[in-house]
Write a protein that holds these residues in place. Sequence first.
Motif, mmCIF file in Angstrom:
data_model
loop_
_atom_site.group_PDB
_atom_site.id
_atom_site.type_symbol
_atom_site.label_atom_id
_atom_site.label_comp_id
_atom_site.label_asym_id
_atom_site.label_seq_id
_atom_site.Cartn_x
_atom_site.Cartn_y
_atom_site.Cartn_z
ATOM 1 N N GLN A 58 0.818 -1.217 0.000
ATOM 2 C CA GLN A 58 0.000 0.000 0.000
ATOM 3 C C GLN A 58 0.850 1.265 0.000
ATOM 4 O O GLN A 58 0.312 2.364 0.070
ATOM 5 C CB GLN A 58 -1.006 -0.009 1.154
ATOM 6 N N HIS A 121 -2.486 2.568 -3.948
ATOM 7 C CA HIS A 121 -2.604 2.476 -2.483
ATOM 8 C C HIS A 121 -3.780 1.591 -2.058
ATOM 9 O O HIS A 121 -3.614 0.659 -1.261
ATOM 10 C CB HIS A 121 -2.761 3.888 -1.909
ATOM 11 N N PHE A 122 -4.958 1.862 -2.617
ATOM 12 C CA PHE A 122 -6.138 1.127 -2.147
ATOM 13 C C PHE A 122 -6.173 -0.306 -2.669
ATOM 14 O O PHE A 122 -6.801 -1.174 -2.060
ATOM 15 C CB PHE A 122 -7.424 1.884 -2.489
ATOM 16 N N GLY A 124 -3.516 -2.128 -2.618
ATOM 17 C CA GLY A 124 -2.735 -2.775 -1.565
ATOM 18 C C GLY A 124 -3.537 -2.947 -0.291
ATOM 19 O O GLY A 124 -3.489 -3.996 0.360
ATOM 20 N N VAL A 125 -4.311 -1.899 0.071
ATOM 21 C CA VAL A 125 -5.134 -1.963 1.285
ATOM 22 C C VAL A 125 -6.195 -3.056 1.134
ATOM 23 O O VAL A 125 -6.365 -3.916 2.020
ATOM 24 C CB VAL A 125 -5.810 -0.601 1.558
ATOM 25 N N GLN A 150 -10.616 4.917 3.198
ATOM 26 C CA GLN A 150 -10.231 3.515 3.414
ATOM 27 C C GLN A 150 -11.430 2.703 3.927
ATOM 28 O O GLN A 150 -11.668 1.584 3.471
ATOM 29 C CB GLN A 150 -9.077 3.453 4.414
#
Length: 280
Positions: A58, A121-122, A124-125, A150
């Motif tokens: 992320q 990023h998201f 990965g999250v 998130q």
Amino acid sequence: MEVVETCAEMSRLSWSSDRPLGLVPTMGALHEGHLSLVQRARADNQTLAASIFVNPTQFGPNEDFARYPRSLQRDLELLDAEGTDLVFVPPPHEVYPDGFDTWVEPGSVAEGMEGAARPGHFRGVATVVAKLFTIIRPDRAYFGQKDGQQVAVIRKMNADLNLGVDVVTMPTIREPDGLALSSRNAYLTSDERETAPAVYRALCAAEDVWRRGERDAGRIQRAAHNILGREPLIDAVDYVSIVDADTMQPVETVHDGRPVMIAVAVRVGTVRLIDNVTKL
Ligand code: AMP
């Protein structure tokens, strides 16, 4: 408290634990914000599990993965003191073994704001949270409103993929001057720390104009920008956004009874600060 490093052992222990089981996923460097989630999860569930994993997928290539604060021993002591039963602390190769090549790709909920500022990023999250949900199979999982987009991404993934977890959102815990607690606050110099509460002041200014009757998103955003613009140590305002609280899509007019989130991201020196207020 059992501290577990492998996926197989974590599954074995959590699948056979007393239910309901509550999970608090974290990246460690725990503070009162994390502990508020842990305390609520402790009160709600028979078994309390937490995870500490600085998730490499992320972080972007130029982000702070290598220098992200790590304080495992202290974190374990704090979790033990809160009555945690199981802590999952996997090494990266346990979560992402060689050849790992399957991802959870969130849709439009992840496009704006943090998704635009932090490509990938998201993904990965969402991928790591899907893995934690699968490894641990919690009945409930607890997330902070501090990272508002998130939570929206995780709620949508949980619904779209029928993961069946009760996703609980907890309010943002703040310093007395309004600064939202964050592990990244440790990076701030003392001058930057004095500037940082301007982020929350900007959100309050926006909320205040709304309370006084303003419904045009552009004018509400301007109230926040006015506060941020006065701060010489704020190097950049990445965004001031007003979005639908569920879909994260921008709104032009704030309609009564339709919850929105006002979200801000700024850069102060090398530190990126994000914050939001909701339920207008
Ligand atoms: P992190 O370790 O930053 O990934 O955060 C782990 C969880 O704690 C996430 O669900 C965050 O939203 C939540 N969290 C972080 N800071 C706060 C805060 N100030 N108040 C409430 N929850 C928080």
